[in-house]
Write a protein that holds these residues in place. Sequence first.
Motif, mmCIF file in Angstrom:
data_model
loop_
_atom_site.group_PDB
_atom_site.id
_atom_site.type_symbol
_atom_site.label_atom_id
_atom_site.label_comp_id
_atom_site.label_asym_id
_atom_site.label_seq_id
_atom_site.Cartn_x
_atom_site.Cartn_y
_atom_site.Cartn_z
ATOM 1 N N ALA A 1 0.845 -1.194 0.000
ATOM 2 C CA ALA A 1 0.000 0.000 0.000
ATOM 3 C C ALA A 1 0.875 1.236 0.000
ATOM 4 O O ALA A 1 1.997 1.211 0.515
ATOM 5 N N THR A 2 0.362 2.319 -0.574
ATOM 6 C CA THR A 2 1.133 3.570 -0.641
ATOM 7 C C THR A 2 0.321 4.728 -0.071
ATOM 8 O O THR A 2 -0.912 4.722 -0.115
ATOM 9 N N ALA A 3 1.029 5.716 0.458
ATOM 10 C CA ALA A 3 0.397 6.947 0.953
ATOM 11 C C ALA A 3 0.543 8.020 -0.121
ATOM 12 O O ALA A 3 1.646 8.244 -0.631
ATOM 13 N N ARG A 4 -0.557 8.664 -0.463
ATOM 14 C CA ARG A 4 -0.544 9.703 -1.496
ATOM 15 C C ARG A 4 0.422 10.810 -1.121
ATOM 16 O O ARG A 4 0.427 11.285 0.011
ATOM 17 N N GLY A 5 1.195 11.247 -2.100
ATOM 18 C CA GLY A 5 2.185 12.286 -1.864
ATOM 19 C C GLY A 5 1.738 13.661 -2.317
ATOM 20 O O GLY A 5 2.513 14.607 -2.270
ATOM 21 N N TYR A 6 0.491 13.805 -2.750
ATOM 22 C CA TYR A 6 0.038 15.077 -3.312
ATOM 23 C C TYR A 6 -1.482 15.183 -3.221
ATOM 24 O O TYR A 6 -2.173 14.201 -2.988
ATOM 25 N N PHE B 1 -6.017 14.464 -0.891
ATOM 26 C CA PHE B 1 -5.954 13.292 -0.011
ATOM 27 C C PHE B 1 -4.520 12.921 0.369
ATOM 28 O O PHE B 1 -4.242 11.782 0.734
ATOM 29 N N LYS B 2 -3.613 13.884 0.313
ATOM 30 C CA LYS B 2 -2.204 13.653 0.655
ATOM 31 C C LYS B 2 -2.095 12.971 2.022
ATOM 32 O O LYS B 2 -2.751 13.362 2.976
ATOM 33 N N GLY B 3 -1.273 11.920 2.075
ATOM 34 C CA GLY B 3 -1.037 11.208 3.324
ATOM 35 C C GLY B 3 -1.996 10.062 3.591
ATOM 36 O O GLY B 3 -1.729 9.226 4.444
ATOM 37 N N GLN B 4 -3.114 9.991 2.856
ATOM 38 C CA GLN B 4 -4.018 8.854 3.020
ATOM 39 C C GLN B 4 -3.537 7.695 2.151
ATOM 40 O O GLN B 4 -2.846 7.892 1.154
ATOM 41 N N TRP B 5 -3.906 6.501 2.532
ATOM 42 C CA TRP B 5 -3.373 5.281 1.915
ATOM 43 C C TRP B 5 -4.283 4.738 0.826
ATOM 44 O O TRP B 5 -5.502 4.871 0.890
ATOM 45 N N GLU C 1 4.331 9.224 -0.870
ATOM 46 C CA GLU C 1 5.226 9.725 0.180
ATOM 47 C C GLU C 1 5.691 8.620 1.116
ATOM 48 O O GLU C 1 6.656 8.798 1.851
ATOM 49 N N ALA C 2 5.004 7.478 1.111
ATOM 50 C CA ALA C 2 5.388 6.355 1.960
ATOM 51 C C ALA C 2 4.761 5.088 1.396
ATOM 52 O O ALA C 2 3.838 5.143 0.574
ATOM 53 N N ALA C 3 5.281 3.947 1.842
ATOM 54 C CA ALA C 3 4.733 2.658 1.425
ATOM 55 C C ALA C 3 4.953 1.652 2.535
ATOM 56 O O ALA C 3 5.897 1.773 3.321
ATOM 57 N N GLU C 4 4.090 0.658 2.587
ATOM 58 C CA GLU C 4 4.189 -0.413 3.578
ATOM 59 C C GLU C 4 3.729 -1.720 2.953
ATOM 60 O O GLU C 4 2.811 -1.736 2.135
ATOM 61 N N SER D 1 -4.201 -0.519 10.139
ATOM 62 C CA SER D 1 -3.191 0.346 10.774
ATOM 63 C C SER D 1 -2.916 1.628 9.994
ATOM 64 O O SER D 1 -2.165 2.475 10.466
ATOM 65 N N VAL D 2 -3.504 1.781 8.814
ATOM 66 C CA VAL D 2 -3.309 2.988 8.009
ATOM 67 C C VAL D 2 -4.669 3.619 7.707
ATOM 68 O O VAL D 2 -5.705 2.953 7.781
ATOM 69 N N GLN D 3 -4.659 4.910 7.351
ATOM 70 C CA GLN D 3 -5.899 5.613 7.002
ATOM 71 C C GLN D 3 -6.123 5.504 5.502
ATOM 72 O O GLN D 3 -5.517 6.221 4.709
ATOM 73 N N TRP D 4 -7.003 4.593 5.101
ATOM 74 C CA TRP D 4 -7.285 4.344 3.689
ATOM 75 C C TRP D 4 -8.135 5.463 3.094
ATOM 76 O O TRP D 4 -8.980 6.040 3.775
ATOM 77 N N LEU D 5 -7.930 5.726 1.809
ATOM 78 C CA LEU D 5 -8.853 6.582 1.072
ATOM 79 C C LEU D 5 -10.228 5.911 1.089
ATOM 80 O O LEU D 5 -10.314 4.683 1.108
ATOM 81 N N PRO D 6 -11.312 6.695 1.083
ATOM 82 C CA PRO D 6 -12.649 6.096 1.201
ATOM 83 C C PRO D 6 -12.943 4.992 0.185
ATOM 84 O O PRO D 6 -13.480 3.946 0.551
ATOM 85 N N ALA D 7 -12.616 5.187 -1.084
ATOM 86 C CA ALA D 7 -12.916 4.160 -2.091
ATOM 87 C C ALA D 7 -12.107 2.888 -1.831
ATOM 88 O O ALA D 7 -12.627 1.777 -1.962
ATOM 89 N N ASP D 8 -10.842 3.030 -1.465
ATOM 90 C CA ASP D 8 -10.000 1.871 -1.196
ATOM 91 C C ASP D 8 -10.478 1.115 0.046
ATOM 92 O O ASP D 8 -10.417 -0.109 0.099
#
Length: 135
Positions: free
Chosen positions: A23-28, A31-35, A102-105, A114-121
């Motif tokens: 999974a990745t966190a948006r860098g822009y 929704f920046k920072g959401q997964w 900006e990040a990945a796990e 453990s991460v804050q997902w975007l609503p659609a995801d």
Amino acid sequence: MKTIRVVAAVICDSVKEKRKIFATARGYGEFKGQWEFPGGKIEEGETPEQALKREIEEELDTKIEVYDLIDTIEYDYPNFHLSMDCFWCETITGKLVLKEAEAAEWLRKDELDSVQWLPADLTLIEKIRRSMSAL
């Protein structure tokens, strides 16, 4: 309302065993920072599978194999409707270099919350959880 057609790769360590997903966190953007699951827009003339291979190569410098469709998510954001084809994938070559995120796990089944997902995801998480193996 405008509809945006996209594809998403649920990249797993093994399509057979599915112990971890990427999974990745948006860098822009808004929704920046959401997964989310990496992917992007389908261009004219592309199949969803072709679009997914292209997007992952552009975003993560990685070649993937695209397997089964998990689901097509239909989700209404405030300014647009999202139609997202989500596929199980595995990496073929490459090191998953973050060019836009900006990040990945790599998340195990018990780490999906453990991460804050975007609503659609987020609407896809339970279906993914049911398909994953415990470590």
